[in-house]
Design a protein around this motif. Structure first.
Motif, mmCIF file in Angstrom:
data_model
loop_
_atom_site.group_PDB
_atom_site.id
_atom_site.type_symbol
_atom_site.label_atom_id
_atom_site.label_comp_id
_atom_site.label_asym_id
_atom_site.label_seq_id
_atom_site.Cartn_x
_atom_site.Cartn_y
_atom_site.Cartn_z
ATOM 1 N N MET A 3 0.959 -1.002 -0.025
ATOM 2 C CA MET A 3 -0.127 -0.132 -0.247
ATOM 3 C C MET A 3 0.910 1.274 -0.023
ATOM 4 N N LEU A 4 2.250 0.958 0.862
ATOM 5 C CA LEU A 4 2.969 1.927 0.413
ATOM 6 C C LEU A 4 3.718 2.870 -0.431
ATOM 7 N N LYS A 5 4.068 1.696 -1.700
ATOM 8 C CA LYS A 5 4.330 1.990 -2.494
ATOM 9 C C LYS A 5 3.457 2.093 -3.618
ATOM 10 N N GLU A 6 2.354 1.725 -3.401
ATOM 11 C CA GLU A 6 1.335 1.929 -4.575
ATOM 12 C C GLU A 6 1.528 3.889 -4.229
ATOM 13 N N LYS A 8 2.862 6.381 -2.766
ATOM 14 C CA LYS A 8 3.893 6.860 -3.700
ATOM 15 C C LYS A 8 3.751 6.858 -5.156
ATOM 16 N N GLU A 9 3.798 6.099 -5.615
ATOM 17 C CA GLU A 9 2.960 5.545 -6.839
ATOM 18 C C GLU A 9 1.980 7.362 -7.467
ATOM 19 N N PHE A 10 0.750 7.175 -6.503
ATOM 20 C CA PHE A 10 0.360 7.684 -6.837
ATOM 21 C C PHE A 10 0.539 9.592 -6.119
ATOM 22 N N ILE A 11 1.076 9.824 -5.325
ATOM 23 C CA ILE A 11 1.284 10.475 -5.360
ATOM 24 C C ILE A 11 2.637 11.551 -6.296
ATOM 25 N N MET A 12 3.657 10.821 -6.940
ATOM 26 C CA MET A 12 4.595 11.041 -7.678
ATOM 27 C C MET A 12 3.833 11.223 -8.935
#
Length: 132
Positions: A3-6, A8-12
């Protein structure tokens, strides 16, 4: 961890960063417009209307008494906020109109014809030699 990786991808993603920058610039723009309205625009309008300070305009429903504050409708502050909004909306409209006209010009601009290939250049030279 996934979830943290997703997240991060969403924010970036570019759209999220663009939106964040737009919100920050919009907030700064609002303070500039508020200052323009309160400090530059409203004093001459108030003076033209007989020395009226718009921030003081209110309709008192209940007068203050025995430590209780007055109850009032502050329509002067609302008027200034409304003028802020109209100026901001007009400026955004003008920016979008200019952006759309630039996009339209880009679409209307004809693309330059491609350069002739080596074969076409050679054929043109042969044609010119045959004419002589």
């Amino acid at each position: 961890m996934i979830m943290l990786k997703e997240f991060k991808e969403f924010i970036m993603k570019g759209n999220i960063l663009d939106l964040a920058v737009a919100v920050i610039i919009g907030a700064a723009f609002k303070t500039v417009i508020s200052s323009f309205v309160n400090d530059i625009l409203m004093p001459p309008i108030g003076m033209a209307l007989g020395g009226v300070d718009f921030s003081d305009l209110r309709y008192t429903i209940q007068e203050a008494s025995d430590g209780v504050e007055a109850v009032a409708i502050n329509y002067g502050a609302f008027t200034q906020t409304l003028i802020d909004f109209l100026i901001i909306a007009f400026v955004i409209f003008m920016v979008l109109k200019a952006y759309n006209s630039m996009q339209k010009k880009k679409e209307e601009a004809p693309a330059a014809p491609p350069a002739p290939s080596n074969e076409e250049v050679l054929l043109g030279e042969i044609r010119d030699l045959l004419k002589k």
